[in-house]
Write a protein that holds these residues in place. Structure first.
Motif, PDB file in Angstrom:
ATOM      1  N   CYS A   1      -4.913  13.026  -6.236  1.00  0.00           N
ATOM      2  CA  CYS A   1      -5.946  13.090  -5.193  1.00  0.00           C
ATOM      3  C   CYS A   1      -6.986  12.017  -5.548  1.00  0.00           C
ATOM      4  CB  CYS A   1      -6.591  14.476  -5.213  1.00  0.00           C
ATOM      5  SG  CYS A   1      -7.836  14.728  -3.938  1.00  0.00           S
TER       6      CYS A   1
ATOM      7  N   GLU B   1       0.609   8.447   3.869  1.00  0.00           N
ATOM      8  CA  GLU B   1      -0.522   7.809   3.171  1.00  0.00           C
ATOM      9  C   GLU B   1      -0.739   6.395   3.697  1.00  0.00           C
ATOM     10  OE1 GLU B   1      -0.498   7.836  -1.118  1.00  0.00           O
ATOM     11  OE2 GLU B   1      -0.230  10.002  -1.145  1.00  0.00           O
ATOM     12  N   THR B   2      -1.988   6.067   3.917  1.00  0.00           N
ATOM     13  CA  THR B   2      -2.319   4.733   4.422  1.00  0.00           C
ATOM     14  C   THR B   2      -2.759   3.846   3.255  1.00  0.00           C
ATOM     15  OG1 THR B   2      -4.643   5.255   4.703  1.00  0.00           O
ATOM     16  CG2 THR B   2      -3.181   5.770   6.557  1.00  0.00           C
TER      17      THR B   2
ATOM     18  N   GLN C   1      -5.552   2.521   3.039  1.00  0.00           N
ATOM     19  CA  GLN C   1      -6.931   2.920   2.715  1.00  0.00           C
ATOM     20  C   GLN C   1      -6.927   4.121   1.758  1.00  0.00           C
ATOM     21  OE1 GLN C   1      -5.908   2.096   5.801  1.00  0.00           O
ATOM     22  NE2 GLN C   1      -7.209   0.327   6.244  1.00  0.00           N
ATOM     23  N   ASP C   2      -6.060   5.090   2.020  1.00  0.00           N
ATOM     24  CA  ASP C   2      -5.942   6.245   1.099  1.00  0.00           C
ATOM     25  C   ASP C   2      -5.560   5.748  -0.296  1.00  0.00           C
ATOM     26  OD1 ASP C   2      -6.199   8.025   3.272  1.00  0.00           O
ATOM     27  OD2 ASP C   2      -4.019   8.115   3.585  1.00  0.00           O
TER      28      ASP C   2
ATOM     29  N   LYS D   1      -8.372   4.173  -2.231  1.00  0.00           N
ATOM     30  CA  LYS D   1      -9.289   5.172  -2.837  1.00  0.00           C
ATOM     31  C   LYS D   1      -8.682   5.723  -4.123  1.00  0.00           C
ATOM     32  CE  LYS D   1     -11.381   6.808   1.429  1.00  0.00           C
ATOM     33  NZ  LYS D   1     -10.877   7.588   2.547  1.00  0.00           N
ATOM     34  N   LYS D   2      -7.393   5.960  -4.090  1.00  0.00           N
ATOM     35  CA  LYS D   2      -6.723   6.501  -5.288  1.00  0.00           C
ATOM     36  C   LYS D   2      -6.744   5.491  -6.437  1.00  0.00           C
ATOM     37  CE  LYS D   2      -3.812   9.641  -2.664  1.00  0.00           C
ATOM     38  NZ  LYS D   2      -2.572  10.411  -2.634  1.00  0.00           N
TER      39      LYS D   2
END
Ligand code: PGA
Length: 252
Positions: free
Chosen positions: A67, A104-105, A107-108, A111-112
């Motif tokens: 996450c 999942e993009t 952008q996701d 962040k990870k």
């Protein structure tokens, strides 16, 4: 020269007891070599048991996902601090199954990548094109977008901590690996893109190949100076073939 990096992605395979017996077999067969770094990525639920077994061995532990948040109301998720606590060094991010099955993009994924680095874990960022994208000559454009967005906001010094895994989607789990030339061409492109964007020396980027790597094709892949190792799926579930792939990484 960079150390060869071999990562076994166990995906959603093995119960805890099966995971323990696979790791014990690997530990028994594997003769560590200074030129190779071996890492395994069991399911979240097997991480504690596997961590106890690989602790104080040269085998490192990776998670298959994370996450992007540290804690909070995110039912079903696992955070970077939890992964560190259980003994992970690495986190696989943006695997094609995460992108295409779980939506999942980039952008996701970005962040990870930041979250993982923030907690002193090392990201293995997966990129790769689908078959129709390759067939319509969009491979480089797809990879460029995945890198540009996935690595957005990183500083040059972060790149010493990042591994890129080039995994063409059409080669994953199909038995049809990319040819050495196909893989080397995209690895070369990734190197030049990162070096232009972030000013890193091209030979300092660690770029590994994934997609139907086996003990039969690993040697020729490792002969390319562009290919710094492998992300292995199916073949890592068998201790003998996984250890053989690691041995081939030392041979040349
Ligand atoms: P595969 O999987 O070796 O079974 O093709 C590779 C991966 O998905 O990382």
């Amino acid at each position: 020269m960079l150390r060869r990096f071999i990562v076994g992605n166990w995906k959603m395979h093995k119960t805890i007891s099966q995971a323990e017996s696979l790791v014990k077999d690997i530990l028994q067969m594997y003769q560590p070599q200074a030129s190779v770094e071996l890492t395994i990525a069991p399911s979240f639920i097997s991480l504690p048991a596997v961590s106890r077994l690989v602790d104080s061995t040269p085998i490192k532990l990776a998670a298959q996902n994370t996450c992007a948040n540290d804690e909070g109301a995110f039912t079903g998720e696992i955070s970077p601090p939890m992964l560190r606590d259980v003994g992970c060094h690495y986190v696989i991010i943006g695997h094609s199954e995460r992108r295409h099955i779980f939506g999942e993009t980039d952008q996701d994924i970005n962040k990870k990548v930041h979250a993982v680095l923030h907690h002193a874990l090392l990201p293995i960022l997966c990129v790769g094109e689908r078959l129709e994208e390759r067939q319509s000559n969009k491979t480089k454009a797809v990879i460029q977008h995945q890198l540009q967005t996935g690595l957005k906001g990183l500083e040059s010094h972060d790149f010493a901590k990042i591994t890129i895994a080039y995994e063409p989607v059409w080669a994953i789990g199909t038995g049809q690996a990319a040819t050495v030339d196909q893989a080397a061409e995209v690895h070369g492109y990734i190197r030049s893109f990162i070096s232009t964007q972030w000013g890193i020396k091209p030979d300092q980027n660690r770029i590994i190949y994934g997609g139907s790597v086996t003990k039969e094709n690993a040697k020729s892949l490792f002969q390319s100076p562009q290919i710094n190792g492998a992300l292995v799926g199916k073949a890592c579930l068998d201790s003998e073939s996984f250890v053989k792939i690691a041995e081939l990484a030392t041979d040349n």
